[in-house]
Design a protein around this motif. Sequence first.
Motif: not given
Length: 707
Positions: A85-86, A88-90, A109-113, A124, A168
């Motif tokens: 992830v970068d 921004n957590a993408n 997509t975001s890892v938080y998904n 986070k 990252s």
Amino acid sequence: MSTTNPKQEALLQLLKRYSNLDFSERVTVSDPSDPIDQIASELNKLVDIIEETREKEKKQFQVIAANHERYLDVAESFAIFIVRVDSNANIEYVSRVGSGFKLEEIIGTSVYNFIHPDSISLYKQKLQDVLNDGCTVKFITQGYRSDKTMGWHDVKISPIAENGKIVSAAITFIDVTERKLMEEKFSFQAQMVDLIGDYIIAFDMNDKIVYYNKAAERLFGYTRDEAAGTSVWDLVKEDKVMGIKGDIFRQLSEHGIWRGDAIIHSKHNTYIPVNSSAVYYFDENGQPAGVIGVGRDISKQIEQEKELISAKKGAEKSEKIRQLFVANMSHEIRTPLNAILGFQELLRGTPLTKEQQEYANAIDFAGRNLMVVINDVLDLSKIESGKFEFDETEFDLARLVYSAIELIAFRAKEKNLKISFSNSKEIPVHLIGDPSRLSQILLNLLSNSIKFTESGGITISTNIVKQTNTKITCSFSIEDTGIGIPEEQLNSIFEPFTQANPDTTRKYGGTGLGLTIVKQLVQLQHGQIQVQSEIGKGSVFSFTLTFKKAPLHKQQVLTFSTDTIETLPSNKQLSILLAEDILLNQLLVKKIMEKWSYRLDISKNGKEALEKFNSGNYDIILMDIQMPEMDGYTATQYIRQHPDPKKNSVPIIALTAHASKLEAERCITSGMNGFIAKPFESKDLLEMILKHTNQSAGQEGAANNHK
């Protein structure tokens, strides 16, 4: 247009194929001295080298590919899922293993998904720590599994740097759902183990405690921390250690399990008895690694056993006292009752007015009713103590029923009641069973019917229920036209001391034991009994009993009638010695012997009886059992030890108020020849005397006394 020779053309074609990396063909070399053939030969060698190199590369690639697939399979088996992830957590990269999602669904997509909502804030915070500090963090939290269900992940977040700057992070997810569930299961089991009342202790092969549950803490007083690493034998009472230790390992080696009792020495310096079991537990190589012991405190159990033993002894003592009381009560009542019934029999044999005859009959009726009560109490006592036994004797069922009717007929005649008997002709003449107990059952039921019937009559009937070659089950029915029994009382009519109505006892008398004893006698012989009744119309008592069939060649045995013996054998005058301490009974026997013209000597105890025996000659001795100074058993032993064979073989008949079968057997084993229970019938006494003196009744007596 220039032309080329064939070799030049072949060389050109070879160069073309080489340039196209086509090594499937080779140029034929025919003249090694020709420059073109020499070039072709070198090219062929070069092609062979290239082909060999490419083949090696191909094989190496295949090996690498196979290993790659194997590594992927291994990774999948561990359910490892890796993303990059970068800041921004993408998601920039995702491993093909373990995600369960298509790449186009994930990249960008975001890892938080893909993280449980309750865990996003934790991710986070952890990701920010990694990006800011360059550290690696680990934690376990909930998240989506490869099958898109919710599970548990072991998470590792590591920093990724480029040109010395963290740009990252790599997040590794390992699915630990199964492990988490197993831990929870084990935690639950551990809690359950701690809740049970039995202690569990495990110790290694060096006797050091490695596990110790809550029950052990409660029992032994040591905490887990105090017990851990100490010797298990410190918990055992010192003088018991060697025996217990040796016994445990011996049984474990021989049987794989040990069971036994031990005494525990607690922290509070108390000794606790325990019942335990033990087995080996094993290491990964299958070798014994130690012992697991399970047990419980049996202090209360031991106390309860002591209480039970004490209660049992108390009950046995009470039962002995009760039996002794019943026996003594029976003896004390039978002794005067013997005189009452005996003298009334003599009285009725003398000239009496009608009024005097009525008085004598009343005395006889009352005395015999009292005798029934005594016998009922004794029978019930024997049944309750489990000492009731049954004989197996051949008898004629029809004759037995007729005899029972004859014994009760005078009571029916007094009330103008008719007694009828219907016997199935299919019932064999000769059966084997206990005729005396069958008579007792019939007499009880007949007496009961006569007692509660004022008009009409009683009908007795017998039938076959079933039979085999050796056994037959018969049904007996006694039907009366009496007062009947209320329906609500039918279920309790066979209970002790129970009658249909409280007024019944006052009006008709009785103890309420007769039907109880009847039911017990029937059931003890594996029979069944029941009653049907209707108020004002009468009752029907019916029961079944199973008998053995007697051999057909057996002949019927002659029985004595119930007629009173009035005549005297005239062929010999007998000399009789009576040992009896009760004056009334002395007088009764004396009057009976005078009636029969026998000579009688009387002694008031066993000692005096021995003196008369030694100085005189007697044809028979009538011996009471319970007497002062010397009882009848002791006197009998002295008589049997007399040196003169003629004197020591004199017949001795027991005359006793102890009416039990056990007492009768004791009399015979002690050396006596016969037994008569008080109160006795004069005819029974004469029959016994004649039997043991080898006498026969006179002509008149024989006529009266045989059927």
